[in-house]
Design an enzyme around this catalytic site. Structure first.
Site, PDB file in Angstrom:
ATOM      1  N   GLN A   1      15.108  61.171  32.832  1.00 53.39           N
ATOM      2  CA  GLN A   1      14.914  61.968  31.625  1.00 53.39           C
ATOM      3  C   GLN A   1      15.105  63.459  31.884  1.00 53.39           C
ATOM      4  O   GLN A   1      14.794  63.978  32.940  1.00 53.39           O
ATOM      5  CB  GLN A   1      13.534  61.711  31.026  1.00 53.39           C
ATOM      6  CG  GLN A   1      13.464  61.876  29.528  1.00 53.39           C
ATOM      7  CD  GLN A   1      14.415  60.940  28.783  1.00 53.39           C
ATOM      8  OE1 GLN A   1      14.852  59.932  29.288  1.00 53.39           O
ATOM      9  NE2 GLN A   1      14.753  61.294  27.556  1.00 53.39           N
TER      10      GLN A   1
ATOM     11  N   CYS B   1      21.072  65.807  31.100  1.00 53.07           N
ATOM     12  CA  CYS B   1      21.863  64.826  31.841  1.00 53.07           C
ATOM     13  C   CYS B   1      22.776  65.466  32.879  1.00 53.07           C
ATOM     14  O   CYS B   1      22.983  64.919  33.956  1.00 53.07           O
ATOM     15  CB  CYS B   1      22.674  63.955  30.884  1.00 53.07           C
ATOM     16  SG  CYS B   1      23.936  64.842  29.925  1.00 53.07           S
TER      17      CYS B   1
ATOM     18  N   HIS C   1      27.969  62.427  27.697  1.00 52.37           N
ATOM     19  CA  HIS C   1      26.827  62.232  28.597  1.00 52.37           C
ATOM     20  C   HIS C   1      27.325  62.154  30.039  1.00 52.37           C
ATOM     21  O   HIS C   1      28.388  61.588  30.308  1.00 52.37           O
ATOM     22  CB  HIS C   1      26.105  60.940  28.221  1.00 52.37           C
ATOM     23  CG  HIS C   1      24.888  60.652  29.036  1.00 52.37           C
ATOM     24  ND1 HIS C   1      23.815  61.509  29.092  1.00 52.37           N
ATOM     25  CD2 HIS C   1      24.567  59.597  29.832  1.00 52.37           C
ATOM     26  CE1 HIS C   1      22.881  60.986  29.871  1.00 52.37           C
ATOM     27  NE2 HIS C   1      23.322  59.829  30.334  1.00 52.37           N
TER      28      HIS C   1
ATOM     29  N   ASN D   1      23.368  56.070  35.154  1.00 48.31           N
ATOM     30  CA  ASN D   1      22.916  56.890  34.034  1.00 48.31           C
ATOM     31  C   ASN D   1      21.640  57.599  34.470  1.00 48.31           C
ATOM     32  O   ASN D   1      20.635  56.957  34.766  1.00 48.31           O
ATOM     33  CB  ASN D   1      22.630  55.981  32.829  1.00 48.31           C
ATOM     34  CG  ASN D   1      22.213  56.760  31.603  1.00 48.31           C
ATOM     35  OD1 ASN D   1      21.914  57.955  31.680  1.00 48.31           O
ATOM     36  ND2 ASN D   1      22.172  56.087  30.464  1.00 48.31           N
TER      37      ASN D   1
ATOM     38  N   TRP E   1      19.399  58.949  32.944  1.00 47.05           N
ATOM     39  CA  TRP E   1      18.230  58.664  32.124  1.00 47.05           C
ATOM     40  C   TRP E   1      17.395  57.530  32.715  1.00 47.05           C
ATOM     41  O   TRP E   1      16.224  57.402  32.422  1.00 47.05           O
ATOM     42  CB  TRP E   1      18.653  58.286  30.704  1.00 47.05           C
ATOM     43  CG  TRP E   1      19.096  59.434  29.876  1.00 47.05           C
ATOM     44  CD1 TRP E   1      18.898  60.763  30.131  1.00 47.05           C
ATOM     45  CD2 TRP E   1      19.813  59.373  28.638  1.00 47.05           C
ATOM     46  NE1 TRP E   1      19.442  61.538  29.131  1.00 47.05           N
ATOM     47  CE2 TRP E   1      20.023  60.703  28.195  1.00 47.05           C
ATOM     48  CE3 TRP E   1      20.304  58.334  27.862  1.00 47.05           C
ATOM     49  CZ2 TRP E   1      20.691  61.004  27.026  1.00 47.05           C
ATOM     50  CZ3 TRP E   1      20.971  58.623  26.695  1.00 47.05           C
ATOM     51  CH2 TRP E   1      21.167  59.960  26.272  1.00 47.05           C
TER      52      TRP E   1
END
Length: 422
Positions: free
Chosen positions: A86, A89, A236, A258, A260
């Protein structure tokens, strides 16, 4: 030629931000038996900046890690890609790439730091600072680790925010610039054209320890954040963590993560896709591609790649550095189009005295036109160009697009063997 490793700002001799010396600050805190409070990055709204997502009535409280979690640790186990979840990015992708190279991450995040032994509320990331973190409802407001009691990624993000001015300055940055800031490497952006050529570049780069990331280019601002049918996010950033081939090399795969930590690719060759049924368990083990919900997936679907090129370990490169500035009416002559003032621009001599034993390619020199030049003038923080030149003397001219455009610059010249610049 002076030794660049000893120059102020080099990796071995980092500059002291706002003249803050880590050892001096730490010794003072130990002597006075108090925890450090950073006067250069106060625990207030000014250090957060203006963020549209934050409402004025939200009660943001700055807490030390042990006030957030009584079992707080600087690093749990070792630094890993899953330590970063989080946040922005582009920054998280850069940090995720950094954890894949132990020598680099240990340079940025020096080892031996903890909340237990001689704790002073002060940590070092080549930027020293107090370690109160902004929280909302006792939860970290920005970057956090998958382990609730691990804080190195949040503290490193704070140090970077301090360097940039505030947390708000970290919104909408560049992946390659973040990797360049953390490593001192050379940032390069590669536009995807031929996948076969890109595959070779990526494998070569990973083999020599280069940090790689990629993103899916959005065609408009409204597309940013939109998901493709395969759950890839446009605009992203993802970190490239590895490559592999299956089915006797007929299928080439990239392993991406990713930052995230969730929302994985769901198309062909994703974790649960039927294509994996054709691959035996030994091949899967070699690829280290076991299904897990951590934000990693395999795909070659990309629109652009932004790697941080740290150089070829097989080559003997020497670097010289120069600082300069463009001053109106003195050294800001503009581009070649302005023949009457172009000569005023800062100039640096390069002498190539030893052949690098590579004879491919042919270059024709001209006394009236540049032998080589970088890309078109653009609003980028940095430009990079690689050229192969015959032995001789050359002049590098640093210029802006138009005359009288003021600013400062930092020039790095890499040359093989005994070549020099000044």
């Amino acid at each position: 030629m002076s030794n660049p490793a000893l120059e102020p700002g080099a990796r071995e001799n980092p500059l002291k931000y706002k003249l803050q010396d880590y050892e001096t600050l730490r010794s003072a805190c130990l002597k006075e038996k108090k925890l450090f409070e950073d006067p250069e990055f106060a625990a207030d709204q000014g250090s957060i900046g203006k963020l549209p997502a934050l409402k004025p009535d939200q009660n943001i409280v700055w807490l030390r890690p042990k006030e957030i979690n009584k079992k707080a640790q600087f690093v749990v186990g070792k630094t890993d890609t899953t330590d970063i979840c989080q946040g922005d990015c582009w920054l998280l992708a850069a940090l995720s790439c950094l954890t894949l190279q132990p020598p680099l991450i240990s340079f940025v995040v020096p080892e031996g730091q903890s909340f237990q032994k001689s704790y002073t509320g002060l940590f070092r990331f080549r930027v020293s600072g107090g370690k109160r973190l902004p929280t909302l409802n006792r939860k970290l407001l920005f970057t956090h680790s998958l382990s609730q009691n691990e804080f190195w990624s949040a503290l490193l993000e704070k140090a970077y925010a301090k360097l940039c001015g505030c947390y708000a300055s970290l919104k909408g940055g560049s992946i390659s610039e973040a990797m360049e800031d953390f490593t001192g490497g050379i940032a390069e952006t590669i536009k995807v054209s031929k996948v076969s050529a890109l595959w070779g570049q990526i494998n070569q780069a990973l083999n020599r320890g280069t940090l790689l990331s990629c993103f899916i280019e959005a065609q408009s601002k409204s597309e940013v954040g939109q998901q493709t049918p395969n759950k890839l996010v446009k605009g992203h950033a993802y970190s490239i963590t590895g490559t592999g081939t299956v089915q006797a090399g007929s299928v080439s795969l990239l392993r991406l993560r990713n930052p995230w930590g969730f929302l994985e690719y769901s198309g062909p060759w994703s974790d649960e896709s039927p294509e994996w049924e054709t691959v035996d368990s030994k091949e899967k083990e070699l690829l280290d591609l076991q299904p897990r919900q951590d934000g990693e997936f395999c795909t070659v679907e990309m629109c652009s790649v932004s790697p941080d090129s740290l150089g070829d370990s097989q080559s003997d490169w020497r670097i010289s550095t120069h600082q300069g500035s463009w001053v109106a009416g003195c050294s800001a002559g503009g581009s070649l189009s302005f023949t009457n003032s172009y000569w005023c621009n800062p100039q640096f001599r390069v002498r190539l005295e030893e052949d690098d034993d590579i004879a491919d390619g042919k270059l024709l020199c001209s006394a009236r036109r540049p032998v080589a030049q970088s890309c078109r003038y653009s609003c980028l923080r940095a430009v990079r160009e690689g050229v192969r030149l015959p032995l001789g003397d050359y002049v590098i001219v640093a210029s802006t697009n138009s005359p009288s455009q003021e600013g400062s610059f930092y020039l790095r010249v890499y040359a093989k063997k005994g070549n020099e610049s000044r």
